[in-house]
Scaffold this active site. Structure first.
Site, PDB file in Angstrom:
ATOM      1  N   GLY A  10       0.971  -1.178   0.105  1.00 39.73           N
ATOM      2  CA  GLY A  10       0.023  -0.075   0.096  1.00 39.73           C
ATOM      3  C   GLY A  10       1.049   1.254   0.108  1.00 39.73           C
ATOM      4  N   ASN A  32      -3.039  -8.536   0.367  1.00 41.44           N
ATOM      5  CA  ASN A  32      -3.956  -9.081  -0.399  1.00 41.44           C
ATOM      6  C   ASN A  32      -4.220  -8.504  -1.750  1.00 41.44           C
ATOM      7  OD1 ASN A  32      -6.116  -7.204   0.184  1.00 41.44           O
ATOM      8  ND2 ASN A  32      -7.582  -8.553   0.802  1.00 41.44           N
ATOM      9  N   THR A  35      -6.339  -3.075  -1.892  1.00 43.45           N
ATOM     10  CA  THR A  35      -6.179  -1.438  -2.547  1.00 43.45           C
ATOM     11  C   THR A  35      -4.641  -1.382  -2.739  1.00 43.45           C
ATOM     12  OG1 THR A  35      -6.116  -1.076  -0.160  1.00 43.45           O
ATOM     13  CG2 THR A  35      -8.238  -0.460  -1.449  1.00 43.45           C
ATOM     14  N   GLY A  36      -3.620  -2.368  -2.326  1.00 48.16           N
ATOM     15  CA  GLY A  36      -2.389  -2.089  -2.395  1.00 48.16           C
ATOM     16  C   GLY A  36      -1.902  -2.502  -3.842  1.00 48.16           C
ATOM     17  N   ASP A  56      -4.079 -12.314   2.753  1.00 49.69           N
ATOM     18  CA  ASP A  56      -5.219 -11.735   3.499  1.00 49.69           C
ATOM     19  C   ASP A  56      -5.152 -12.054   4.970  1.00 49.69           C
ATOM     20  OD1 ASP A  56      -7.237 -10.472   4.541  1.00 49.69           O
ATOM     21  OD2 ASP A  56      -8.880 -11.466   3.112  1.00 49.69           O
ATOM     22  N   TYR A 149     -14.896   2.396   8.748  1.00 50.91           N
ATOM     23  CA  TYR A 149     -13.595   2.503   8.969  1.00 50.91           C
ATOM     24  C   TYR A 149     -13.205   3.093  10.640  1.00 50.91           C
ATOM     25  CZ  TYR A 149      -8.840   4.329   7.841  1.00 50.91           C
ATOM     26  OH  TYR A 149      -7.622   4.583   7.700  1.00 50.91           O
ATOM     27  N   TYR A 163      -5.003  -6.798  24.712  1.00 46.73           N
ATOM     28  CA  TYR A 163      -3.514  -7.747  24.845  1.00 46.73           C
ATOM     29  C   TYR A 163      -2.672  -7.085  25.342  1.00 46.73           C
ATOM     30  CZ  TYR A 163      -4.867 -11.470  21.446  1.00 46.73           C
ATOM     31  OH  TYR A 163      -5.413 -12.676  21.022  1.00 46.73           O
ATOM     32  N   THR A 179      -2.274  11.983   4.955  1.00 40.84           N
ATOM     33  CA  THR A 179      -1.057  11.903   4.354  1.00 40.84           C
ATOM     34  C   THR A 179      -1.148  11.855   2.924  1.00 40.84           C
ATOM     35  OG1 THR A 179      -0.383  10.858   6.812  1.00 40.84           O
ATOM     36  CG2 THR A 179       1.161  10.427   4.937  1.00 40.84           C
TER      37      THR A 179
END
Ligand code: UDP
Length: 315
Positions: A10, A32, A35-36, A56, A149, A163, A179
């Protein structure tokens, strides 16, 4: 070090690959390619320290990845990030930040790796506090179109700190503000790519709403520098990384027109639902903790980005 980067093909992930390869580390990029783009990592393919796998991470990780190396750092950057892209693949966007984050945290826990997550200024939603400090909890519509999102990223943050508390996984979390730079996908539908390509092609430049909403734009090399500094710092809570220079979208369009000779005129289109009215980071934490602040001015960063966009127009 052995570094795993999800979303390695990406926009930001591929800049991270380059940064760590230049420092002599081994980098495994997972993507995957929803979008990359392979084009972003083409130049690293001949480097024996670099490996790419089409994976993925929202699915359980292949045993080969878990068993491949003793990972030092796991960077989870896989996620669609532009609103038109995540609107088009909502479930994938949610799962890569939910299940994907969980799988990578498990990998970090079982291999004793450090875990680095790309959160976002979107966790602040349409902010009622301006500018935004890390301590602001946000104003998010949990059932709106952008929740795909922003709630996924908020869930990921909650999982990460669970975690950290439960298993003592060493974590770093950044909240990335808008960015831009070379290797952005020209088709991502964001304001930077749309307006620059429209100007280059003499097409109408699309302004959503009245163009008075604000954003602050950070050049990608400043972000990578901040990431590098945070890795080395002993700090587990979220850190804003963004450029506090704030522009309305109309001012941004003017900047583009100053840079790209064009006959384009502005056309106004409806504002997408829940589009944040303003966004500007408070970066005092990054300044004091990391001695970091953005160095690249918008005009300079846009000029570098333009060179890349022009070359991708010709290829
Ligand atoms: N925008 C615009 N014209 C475009 C694309 C976006 O006016 O062609 C606006 C959009 O409505 C938002 C801002 O520019 O207010 C930034 O949008 P972008 O999609 O780049 O990212 P966001 O910050 O909303 O995630």
């Amino acid at each position: 070090m052995n570094i795993l980067i999800t979303g390695g093909a990406g926009f930001i992930g591929s800049h991270l690959c380059e940064h760590f390869l230049n420092q002599g580390h081994f980098v495994l990029a997972l993507d995957n390619l929803c979008t990359g783009r392979l084009k972003n990592i083409e130049e690293f393919k001949s480097n024996p320290q670099f490996k790419f796998e089409n994976v993925d991470v929202s699915k359980p990780l292949p045993a080969a990845i878990s068993g491949l190396k003793k990972w030092d750092w796991i960077f989870h950057f896989a996620s669609p990030a532009s609103p038109p892209k995540y609107f088009s693949i909502p479930i994938e966007t949610m799962t890569v930040n939910a299940e994907g984050t969980r799988h990578l945290l498990e990998l970090a826990r079982t291999t004793n790796a450090k875990f680095f997550y790309s959160s976002t200024s979107e966790v602040y939603g349409d902010p009622l506090v301006h500018p935004q400090p890390e301590s602001y909890w946000g104003n998010v519509n949990s059932i709106g179109v952008r929740s795909i999102y922003d709630e996924a990223k908020r869930y990921a943050e909650a999982m990460i700190y669970s975690y950290h508390r439960e298993f003592k996984v060493d974590v770093r979390v950044i909240r990335i503000f808008n960015t831009y730079g070379p290797k952005m996908d020209p088709e991502d539908g964001r304001v930077v790519t749309n307006l620059m390509f429209q100007a280059l092609r003499n097409q109408p430049m699309t302004i959503y709403g009245d163009g008075k909403q604000t954003r602050s734009f950070q050049y990608v090399s400043d972000l990578v520098d901040g990431i590098d500094r945070l890795m080395k710092a002993d700090y587990v809570l979220p850190v804003n990384l963004g450029n506090p220079d704030e522009f309305t979208i109309l001012e941004f369009a003017e900047k583009v027109k100053q840079l790209v000779p064009t006959q384009s005129t502005l056309v106004f289109q409806p504002l997408p639902q829940d589009d944040p009215k303003q966004r500007k980071p408070i970066i005092s934490l990054a300044k004091s903790l990391l001695q970091w602040e953005p160095k690249v001015k918008l005009a300079d960063g846009l000029a570098k980005t333009l060179l890349y966009f022009k070359s991708s127009e010709n290829n």
